[in-house]
Motif scaffolding. Structure first.
Motif, PDB file in Angstrom:
ATOM      1  N   GLU A 191      68.322  27.805 112.463  1.00  0.00           N
ATOM      2  CA  GLU A 191      67.461  27.347 111.355  1.00  0.00           C
ATOM      3  C   GLU A 191      66.596  26.141 111.730  1.00  0.00           C
ATOM      4  OE1 GLU A 191      65.647  28.296 108.225  1.00  0.00           O
ATOM      5  OE2 GLU A 191      67.438  29.449 108.713  1.00  0.00           O
ATOM      6  N   PRO A 192      67.159  25.090 112.397  1.00  0.00           N
ATOM      7  CA  PRO A 192      66.317  23.924 112.755  1.00  0.00           C
ATOM      8  C   PRO A 192      65.161  24.316 113.686  1.00  0.00           C
ATOM      9  CG  PRO A 192      68.649  23.421 113.013  1.00  0.00           C
ATOM     10  CD  PRO A 192      68.567  24.894 112.791  1.00  0.00           C
ATOM     11  N   ALA A 194      62.483  26.133 111.795  1.00  0.00           N
ATOM     12  CA  ALA A 194      61.695  25.204 110.967  1.00  0.00           C
ATOM     13  C   ALA A 194      60.591  24.551 111.795  1.00  0.00           C
ATOM     14  CB  ALA A 194      62.615  24.138 110.361  1.00  0.00           C
ATOM     15  N   ARG A 199      56.569  24.864 111.326  1.00  0.00           N
ATOM     16  CA  ARG A 199      55.732  23.668 111.211  1.00  0.00           C
ATOM     17  C   ARG A 199      54.577  23.733 112.224  1.00  0.00           C
ATOM     18  NH1 ARG A 199      59.081  18.572 112.464  1.00  0.00           N
ATOM     19  NH2 ARG A 199      58.446  18.960 114.614  1.00  0.00           N
ATOM     20  N   GLU A 245      61.586  23.884 103.349  1.00  0.00           N
ATOM     21  CA  GLU A 245      62.812  24.483 102.772  1.00  0.00           C
ATOM     22  C   GLU A 245      64.023  24.171 103.640  1.00  0.00           C
ATOM     23  OE1 GLU A 245      62.292  28.694 102.195  1.00  0.00           O
ATOM     24  OE2 GLU A 245      60.508  28.368 100.933  1.00  0.00           O
ATOM     25  N   ALA A 246      63.802  24.171 104.964  1.00  0.00           N
ATOM     26  CA  ALA A 246      64.903  23.887 105.897  1.00  0.00           C
ATOM     27  C   ALA A 246      65.228  22.394 105.937  1.00  0.00           C
ATOM     28  CB  ALA A 246      64.536  24.374 107.297  1.00  0.00           C
ATOM     29  N   ASP A 247      64.193  21.551 105.830  1.00  0.00           N
ATOM     30  CA  ASP A 247      64.397  20.097 105.865  1.00  0.00           C
ATOM     31  C   ASP A 247      63.373  19.444 104.944  1.00  0.00           C
ATOM     32  OD1 ASP A 247      64.746  17.449 106.389  1.00  0.00           O
ATOM     33  OD2 ASP A 247      64.176  17.527 108.519  1.00  0.00           O
ATOM     34  N   ARG A 259      62.891  16.479 104.297  1.00  0.00           N
ATOM     35  CA  ARG A 259      62.380  15.184 104.773  1.00  0.00           C
ATOM     36  C   ARG A 259      61.460  15.346 105.994  1.00  0.00           C
ATOM     37  NH1 ARG A 259      65.256  10.859 102.875  1.00  0.00           N
ATOM     38  NH2 ARG A 259      64.907   9.644 104.781  1.00  0.00           N
ATOM     39  N   ASP A 260      61.057  16.587 106.277  1.00  0.00           N
ATOM     40  CA  ASP A 260      60.176  16.849 107.434  1.00  0.00           C
ATOM     41  C   ASP A 260      58.759  16.350 107.103  1.00  0.00           C
ATOM     42  OD1 ASP A 260      58.525  17.881 109.425  1.00  0.00           O
ATOM     43  OD2 ASP A 260      59.692  19.720 109.651  1.00  0.00           O
TER      44      ASP A 260
END
Length: 931
Positions: free
Chosen positions: A40-41, A44, A48, A72-74, A76-77
């Motif tokens: 997942e990371p 993401a 991006r 959705e994954a992070d 705070r991105d």
């Protein structure tokens, strides 16, 4: 075994491509990485990165979607949040963009980029809110003025209408009108049945629908296809034309949406778009046979169908729309084509309607892909003709014969098939002798259209010539005689330009041509009949004697040009054919001398050229046509939006233009009368031959005229694409050469033009021609590259390590051809001045570099000496090591001599600077006599 590529490697490759500016390739790499990545990371990060690519590629909807997946994954991105805010801003969703930016600032309060972006967006939103609230009241006010029956101020109403139209052209304004119940209010304007208000409503709707599929679908649902079709069929010509324009815009928006969504997953949208398209087309087909529809409304419907139904290119695989129209509406189109004017119950048509029906039928037939589809077309046509021919007595026979004419002028294969039906040809011949003028007209025209179709020509020559001669000699009606004469002209021109193949007795052709010119100049005869005189000349001017007499008759030429500018556009092809014959701009095939000898030996027929078709005669004819005003007539013909301006007609006009600009001294006059402007659309649309001829004419003008005066304003940028098309390998050597010469002129004007040439991908083709064996083409390509090298992008090509471009320029600077040396050494002088790295590379590209530079400095040409001296000076300044190599050779002695040459101050100055640099490096001692 193939190396297995990991998601990580693909991501790194994507990063490198993104840094290099290849955003499309970077996107492909990230997309491929996503298909291999499960974590997942990591996914993401890839989403991006894809968002960044989409932002660069200006696909903001996809940029927003990818950034959202990363968020959705992070949550705070910050990079993903910032990229989404950029995408949302471009999509006009400013409130959501602000929300994302505020989140970025809260996560990293000291980031100045985030703070500045938030401040800029805040002021942008404030401005938008101010404008929107102002626009809201303005929209309401405009509709109030237009819909108020008590408002008598015409100027006020006109201003309100104009403001509404202008507002609708801007996306924000169009959306505001749409959201402010605008469609319902515009419908009310249409329902007033007042021409000025209807025009305002239709032109505003064009703005609302342009390039916006979802709005178009909503507007179509609210207005309804029957209402739009009814407006198209009104008597008021401008209103009908405005409705036609609106429908065309709607078709484009729906088709664009259909193509875009077809690649996605929105199957429901695909079906909806397709359904709307068919609904509009169904109502257009119904309008064709609607008795209450106006004649020009019917023409506009035909024109629309021509533009929107057939495929634009054979590369498009889907021809289902054409098949659907043939099944649903072929008989309706034939109803228009078979109309006999003046008969009871006939549909109202214009002089252009039958020609438009023929063009539409031809385009539909050409859009078919297999024999089964064509066979179905033939059966439908045959059934239609039989339905009129059998059991309807004389009126039905006339309709059947008129249908045959319509098909022969359009898809002639289908025309020939129905001509073979039992009884048709006999009816044509018997009706030619009718005492009723209307019946005789229909039959004689059918005979004429059949006369040049190969299948029937021999039958008609045997049966029709005597009949046509009889009609021509004894008919008391000019309208009949003129048509009979055209039939005779067609049959008499079977030999084409072959002087030895004469169908008629000596002098007969000249007599027919004289009668044609007489009718053409007789203004008491209606234009529709005089058009047939031009049809006759289109055939008779195969004969050089006829051409010579025609160009001597200024009144006849001007009468023909006047007809070409008239409302009856069906004359265009005949005018263009006559001019092609007069200018000899048809294709000439030079016979093989050996084959000629064999033909003589075998006693076969050998084509002969008429003495008056030799170049001197052609040149004189061109001059006379120019004096009579041929250019303004051709320019007017090109402006025509009528279906009569077919691709083959465009090709003929292009051929004539190319003949008119053959002599350099005539080109200024052609441009002054609108020839340059007319050639641009001819070079961009039509047959490949037509486009190439027009492009070559543009090249000739660009070579000898000042391009900025010949093509003022933005028009000069439109000339680039046609000129680049002349560089394609399938073009002739002359076309390549003229294209290169013209591009050289343009490339020397401005950076913006050079960028346009780069964008059209011309540089690789120009480079290719630098290796051409033909010395003139090689020279033209080198000169063109010299001017293109003023662009940074082209300079970077010469800096590339794995390229032979620099080597070629150095070697060409040592060629025998002085012009080639001048172009190559000029390029080197510029490149070495701008890029010291190139100076360092010159000694590495060829062992002959020193002798080439020395030969330039010793040249008898001052210009070559100066260019060589500048190259040496730049190399001296660039690097000490290069300077050492230069000073260790005979170059020092040559420079010392040149530095003292007072007759060549520019060369001397460059030589002095080179020596001064050598002194600065400590390679030589200063001369005490030097300053």
């Amino acid at each position: 075994m193939e190396e297995v590529v990991t998601a990580g490697q693909l991501r790194e490759r994507g990063n490198a491509l993104f840094q290099a500016g290849d955003h499309a390739a970077a996107l492909a790499a990230y997309t491929q990485a996503l298909s291999l990545c499960d974590g997942e990371p990591e996914r993401a990060v890839l989403h991006r990165n894809r968002a960044a690519c989409y932002l660069k590629l200006e696909d903001y909807a996809k940029a927003e979607a990818d950034a959202s997946k990363a968020i959705e994954a992070d949550g705070r991105d910050m990079k993903a949040l910032f990229r989404r805010s950029q995408a949302l801003q471009k999509l006009g969703r400013l409130d959501q963009a602000v929300s994302d930016l505020q989140r970025c600032v809260s996560l990293e309060p000291k980031n100045k980029a985030f703070q500045e972006a938030l401040r800029a967006l805040g002021s942008s939103m404030h401005e938008k809110m101010k404008t929107m609230s102002c626009t809201d009241s303005k929209v309401a006010q405009m509709f109030q003025i237009l819909l108020d029956p008590e408002e008598k101020d015409a100027d006020k109403k006109q201003k309100a209408a104009q403001n509404l139209i202008v507002l609708a052209r801007e996306e924000a304004g169009a959306e505001k009108i749409f959201q402010s119940d605008g469609v319902r209010l515009l419908m009310q304007l249409l329902d007033t049945v007042k021409a000025d208000l209807m025009l305002a409503a239709l032109r505003t709707l064009v703005g609302l629908c342009s390039g916006h599929r979802s709005r178009t679908m909503a507007i179509l649902a609210e207005l309804g296809a029957p209402r739009l079709s009814a407006v198209l069929g009104v008597e008021h010509e401008q209103v009908s034309l405005a409705a036609c324009n609106l429908l065309h815009v709607m078709f484009d928006s729906l088709k664009e949406g259909l193509q875009k969504d077809f690649r996605g997953k929105e199957d429901a949208v695909v079906l909806d778009s397709s359904k709307d398209l068919k609904l509009l087309i169904k109502h257009l087909l119904e309008l064709l046979v609607l008795e209450g529809a106006s004649a020009h409304g019917r023409d506009n419907a035909l024109n629309l169908l021509i533009k929107v139904v057939p495929r634009k290119s054979p590369k498009e695989m889907n021809n289902s729309m054409s098949l659907w129209v043939i099944d649903q509406g072929l008989k309706k189109i034939l109803e228009v084509g078979s109309t006999v004017c003046g008969t009871p119950g006939s549909l109202p048509v214009t002089e252009n309607s039958r020609m438009s029906a023929s063009v539409l039928l031809s385009k539909l037939y050409d859009d078919l892909k297999c024999d089964a589809e064509r066979e179905n077309f033939h059966h439908l046509c045959e059934d239609y003709v039989r339905s009129w021919f059998e059991g309807h007595e004389l009126a039905g026979k006339l309709r059947a014969i008129q249908t045959v004419s319509c098909l022969l002028q359009g898809p002639s294969d289908a025309g020939n098939r129905v001509l073979e039906l039992e009884g048709i040809m006999d009816s044509v011949l018997s009706l030619c002798a009718s005492v009723c003028e209307a019946h005789q007209l229909v039959a004689v025209e059918a005979l004429i259209h059949a006369a040049d179709k190969a299948k029937r020509a021999s039958f008609i020559t045997a049966n029709g010539v005597s009949l046509l001669k009889e009609i021509y000699k004894h008919s008391e009606r000019d309208s009949i005689r003129i048509r009979a004469l055209v039939g005779l002209c067609k049959l008499g021109s079977a030999g084409g330009t072959d002087f030895s193949m004469k169908q008629f007795a000596e002098g007969s052709t000249m007599k027919l041509a004289k009668q044609c010119r007489k009718w053409l100049c007789n203004e008491t005869i209606d234009a529709g009949t005089r058009r047939w005189a031009v049809e006759g000349l289109a055939y008779l001017t195969f004969d050089a004697d006829v051409k010579e007499e025609f160009v001597e008759d200024k009144a006849a030429m001007q009468a023909m040009f006047h007809l070409a500018k008239s409302e009856d556009r069906s004359v265009l092809y005949a005018v263009a054919s006559t001019l092609v014959n007069c200018t000899n701009s048809y294709d000439h095939e030079e016979p093989d001398p050996q084959m000629l000898e064999l033909a003589k030996y075998a006693k076969q027929h050998i084509p002969e050229q008429h003495p008056k078709d030799k170049p001197d005669f052609v040149k004189r004819r061109v001059r006379k046509l120019l004096t009579a005003g041929v250019v303004s007539a051709l320019a007017c013909m090109v402006k025509s939006e009528n279906p009569a301006l077919t691709n083959s007609c465009r090709e003929l006009i292009s051929r004539v233009f190319l003949a008119l600009v053959e002599e350099a001294e005539d080109r200024g006059g052609v441009v002054a009368q609108g020839g340059g402007k007319a050639l641009i659309p001819l070079s961009l649309e039509g047959t490949e031959v037509g486009q190439t001829k027009a492009a070559q004419a543009l090249a000739k003008i660009t070579i000898t005229s000042n391009p900025e005066m010949a093509f003022p304003g933005e028009r000069i940028y439109e000339v680039v694409r046609p000129l680049v098309s002349l560089l394609h390998l399938q073009r002739t050597g002359l076309e390549n050469f003229e294209g290169l010469m013209a591009l050289t002129n343009l490339a020397g004007i401005s950076e913006r033009l050079r960028q346009k040439i780069l964008k059209e991908k011309a540089v690789p083709m120009i480079e290719g021609y630098m290796f051409e064996e033909h010395e003139l083409i090689r020279l033209a390509a080198t000169e063109c590259m010299c001017n293109m090298a003023m662009s940074k992008e082209v300079q970077e090509l010469f800096l590339a390590e794995d390229s032979d471009r620099l080597k070629l320029m150095v070697l060409y600077s040592g060629e025998e051809d002085e012009k080639l040396r001048r172009a190559a050494s000029g390029t080197l002088a510029m490149l070495t001045a701008l890029h010291p790295a190139i100076c360092k590379r010159i000694p590495q590209v060829t062992v002959h570099w020193l002798e080439i530079l020395q030969a330039l400095l010793l040249s008898p040409s001052t210009e070559l000496q100066h260019r060589g001296a500048v190259v040496v000076m730049n190399m001296m300044v660039a690097e000490r090591e290069v300077a050492e190599q230069l000073m260790a050779s005979e170059m020092l002695e040559i420079l010392s001599v040149l530095a003292k040459d007072k007759d060549k101050p520019r060369v001397a100055q460059a030589a002095k600077e080179s020596l001064a640099q050598a002194v600065a490096y400590g390679l030589i001692k200063p001369n005490p006599g030097q300053e």
